[in-house]
Design a protein around this motif. Structure first.
Motif, PDB file in Angstrom:
ATOM      1  N   UNK A   1       0.832  -1.203   0.000  1.00 12.01           N
ATOM      2  CA  UNK A   1       0.000   0.000   0.000  1.00 12.01           C
ATOM      3  C   UNK A   1       0.865   1.251   0.000  1.00 12.01           C
ATOM      4  N   UNK A   2       1.893   1.238   0.827  1.00 13.13           N
ATOM      5  CA  UNK A   2       2.787   2.396   0.904  1.00 13.13           C
ATOM      6  C   UNK A   2       3.563   2.579  -0.389  1.00 13.13           C
ATOM      7  N   UNK A   3       4.062   1.477  -0.942  1.00 14.10           N
ATOM      8  CA  UNK A   3       4.883   1.554  -2.157  1.00 14.10           C
ATOM      9  C   UNK A   3       4.089   2.084  -3.338  1.00 14.10           C
ATOM     10  N   UNK A   4       2.834   1.647  -3.468  1.00 20.96           N
ATOM     11  CA  UNK A   4       2.016   2.061  -4.615  1.00 20.96           C
ATOM     12  C   UNK A   4       1.275   3.368  -4.352  1.00 20.96           C
ATOM     13  N   UNK A   5       1.217   3.796  -3.089  1.00 17.75           N
ATOM     14  CA  UNK A   5       0.467   4.992  -2.754  1.00 17.75           C
ATOM     15  C   UNK A   5      -1.026   4.793  -2.875  1.00 17.75           C
ATOM     16  N   UNK A   6      -1.461   3.522  -2.823  1.00 16.25           N
ATOM     17  CA  UNK A   6      -2.875   3.208  -3.017  1.00 16.25           C
ATOM     18  C   UNK A   6      -3.659   3.368  -1.723  1.00 16.25           C
ATOM     19  N   UNK A   7      -4.936   3.634  -1.868  1.00 15.72           N
ATOM     20  CA  UNK A   7      -5.792   3.810  -0.699  1.00 15.72           C
ATOM     21  C   UNK A   7      -6.262   2.488  -0.122  1.00 15.72           C
ATOM     22  N   UNK A   8      -6.288   1.446  -0.947  1.00 15.12           N
ATOM     23  CA  UNK A   8      -6.720   0.127  -0.480  1.00 15.12           C
ATOM     24  C   UNK A   8      -6.036  -0.947  -1.314  1.00 15.12           C
ATOM     25  N   UNK A   9      -6.250  -2.205  -0.931  1.00  7.36           N
ATOM     26  CA  UNK A   9      -5.547  -3.303  -1.600  1.00  7.36           C
ATOM     27  C   UNK A   9      -6.024  -3.498  -3.041  1.00  7.36           C
TER      28      UNK A   9
ATOM     29  N   UNK B   1      -6.770  -1.126  -5.151  1.00  2.00           N
ATOM     30  CA  UNK B   1      -6.010  -0.155  -5.936  1.00  2.00           C
ATOM     31  C   UNK B   1      -4.537  -0.544  -6.006  1.00  2.00           C
ATOM     32  N   UNK B   2      -3.998  -1.104  -4.932  1.00  2.00           N
ATOM     33  CA  UNK B   2      -2.599  -1.550  -4.942  1.00  2.00           C
ATOM     34  C   UNK B   2      -2.410  -2.695  -5.919  1.00  2.00           C
ATOM     35  N   UNK B   3      -3.393  -3.591  -5.982  1.00  2.00           N
ATOM     36  CA  UNK B   3      -3.341  -4.702  -6.926  1.00  2.00           C
ATOM     37  C   UNK B   3      -3.355  -4.191  -8.370  1.00  2.00           C
ATOM     38  N   UNK B   4      -4.265  -3.264  -8.653  1.00  2.00           N
ATOM     39  CA  UNK B   4      -4.355  -2.697 -10.001  1.00  2.00           C
ATOM     40  C   UNK B   4      -3.055  -2.008 -10.375  1.00  2.00           C
ATOM     41  N   UNK B   5      -2.465  -1.274  -9.430  1.00  2.00           N
ATOM     42  CA  UNK B   5      -1.195  -0.604  -9.697  1.00  2.00           C
ATOM     43  C   UNK B   5      -0.081  -1.607  -9.977  1.00  2.00           C
ATOM     44  N   UNK B   6      -0.164  -2.774  -9.341  1.00  2.00           N
ATOM     45  CA  UNK B   6       0.878  -3.793  -9.514  1.00  2.00           C
ATOM     46  C   UNK B   6       0.808  -4.482 -10.869  1.00  2.00           C
ATOM     47  N   UNK B   7      -0.417  -4.653 -11.398  1.00  2.00           N
ATOM     48  CA  UNK B   7      -0.549  -5.400 -12.644  1.00  2.00           C
ATOM     49  C   UNK B   7      -0.719  -4.485 -13.851  1.00  2.00           C
ATOM     50  N   UNK B   8      -0.998  -3.197 -13.608  1.00  2.00           N
ATOM     51  CA  UNK B   8      -1.250  -2.277 -14.714  1.00  2.00           C
ATOM     52  C   UNK B   8      -2.720  -1.924 -14.773  1.00  2.00           C
ATOM     53  N   UNK B   9      -3.035  -0.649 -14.736  1.00  2.00           N
ATOM     54  CA  UNK B   9      -4.425  -0.182 -14.636  1.00  2.00           C
ATOM     55  C   UNK B   9      -5.280  -0.658 -15.800  1.00  2.00           C
ATOM     56  N   UNK B  10      -4.671  -0.887 -16.955  1.00  2.00           N
ATOM     57  CA  UNK B  10      -5.442  -1.284 -18.130  1.00  2.00           C
ATOM     58  C   UNK B  10      -5.834  -2.749 -18.089  1.00  2.00           C
TER      59      UNK B  10
END
Length: 251
Positions: free
Chosen positions: A226-234, A236-245
């Motif tokens: 969560x901290x690394x991606x700056x996401x508000x929840x898991x 969003x962190x998951x989406x940031x990890x795999x690519x928003x598209x």
């Protein structure tokens, strides 16, 4: 520094279905006594990895160790430490709950008297002591899952692996299953690999391994991701990890 080996070590594991690469050089570990979430969409490679861990598929590239025991070199000792709950139901619906346990016990070399004692203890632990003589088909979906988890612990494994164990369950049953398994970690020191595509099943203290299209995309404590991606929840962190598209079906 502890000499205790990880409950599970996955090192350089790859797997193909013909020309299709299902797993691509995947490496991670599950610490002893930890709850680790393997997070990925349907088709990410989670079930393929479980099939390799449980030797349903032959491991041709990489190394898998269970409590330090190499699955290819010493499969009997490795599998003896492993309890498994597959995504698909594996109980015999026309046998009683207790009969399913006794069959499992026989496969693992547990004597009838000891099997009866452990069955009673485990069914009590999952609040199903009064259903031992009932046929499995009379149980609800959530009750069947609790029986499968209890049965997986009958031979006293130190690592429990569960592939999408809450699929098809309502929100209450999902919460009950999570509470049950987390309790095993806390009370018994059982190590857990929990595969899911549902981000709301993750606690911030869990280790999370993100698998996407057969490749490892992220690994670490949920709070750190969560901290690394700056996401508000898991989610969003998951989406940031795999690519928003490629968000797809993450919940």
């Amino acid at each position: 520094m502890s000499d205790t080996p990880p409950a599970l070590e996955i090192s350089g594991v790859s797997h193909r279905y013909g020309a299709r690469l299902a797993l691509d050089d995947v490496s991670f570990s599950v610490a002893s006594g930890a709850f680790c979430v393997l997070l990925g969409l349907n088709g990410a490679g989670k079930s393929t990895l479980f099939s390799l861990i449980t030797r349903l598929f032959a491991l041709r590239r990489g190394v898998i160790k269970v409590l330090g025991r190499d699955l290819n070199l010493n499969p009997g000792a490795a599998l003896a430490e492993l309890g498994v709950v597959f995504q698909s139901r594996t109980l015999d619906l026309d046998l009683s709950v207790a009969q399913n346990f006794f069959y499992h016990a026989a496969l693992h070399g547990v004597g009838r008297k000891e099997a009866a004692r452990r069955t009673a203890e485990l069914l009590a632990a999952v609040n199903l002591a009064d259903r031992a003589k009932d046929k499995v088909r009379a149980l609800s979906g959530g009750q069947m899952r609790r029986v499968e988890i209890a049965r997986a612990l009958l031979h006293q494994p130190r690592l429990l692996v569960l592939d999408e164990p809450t699929v098809g369950l309502d929100i209450g049953a999902r919460a009950d299953i999570l509470k049950l398994v987390r309790g095993l970690v806390a009370r018994e020191g059982v190590s857990v690999l929990w595969a899911t595509h549902l981000t709301d099943e993750i606690d911030e203290s869990d280790k999370v391994v993100v698998l996407h299209k057969g490749a490892l995309r992220a690994e670490g404590k949920a709070s750190d991701l969560l901290e690394k991606t700056g996401a508000a929840d898991m989610r969003a962190a998951f989406v940031a990890s795999i690519g928003a598209d490629e968000e797809g079906g993450a919940l």
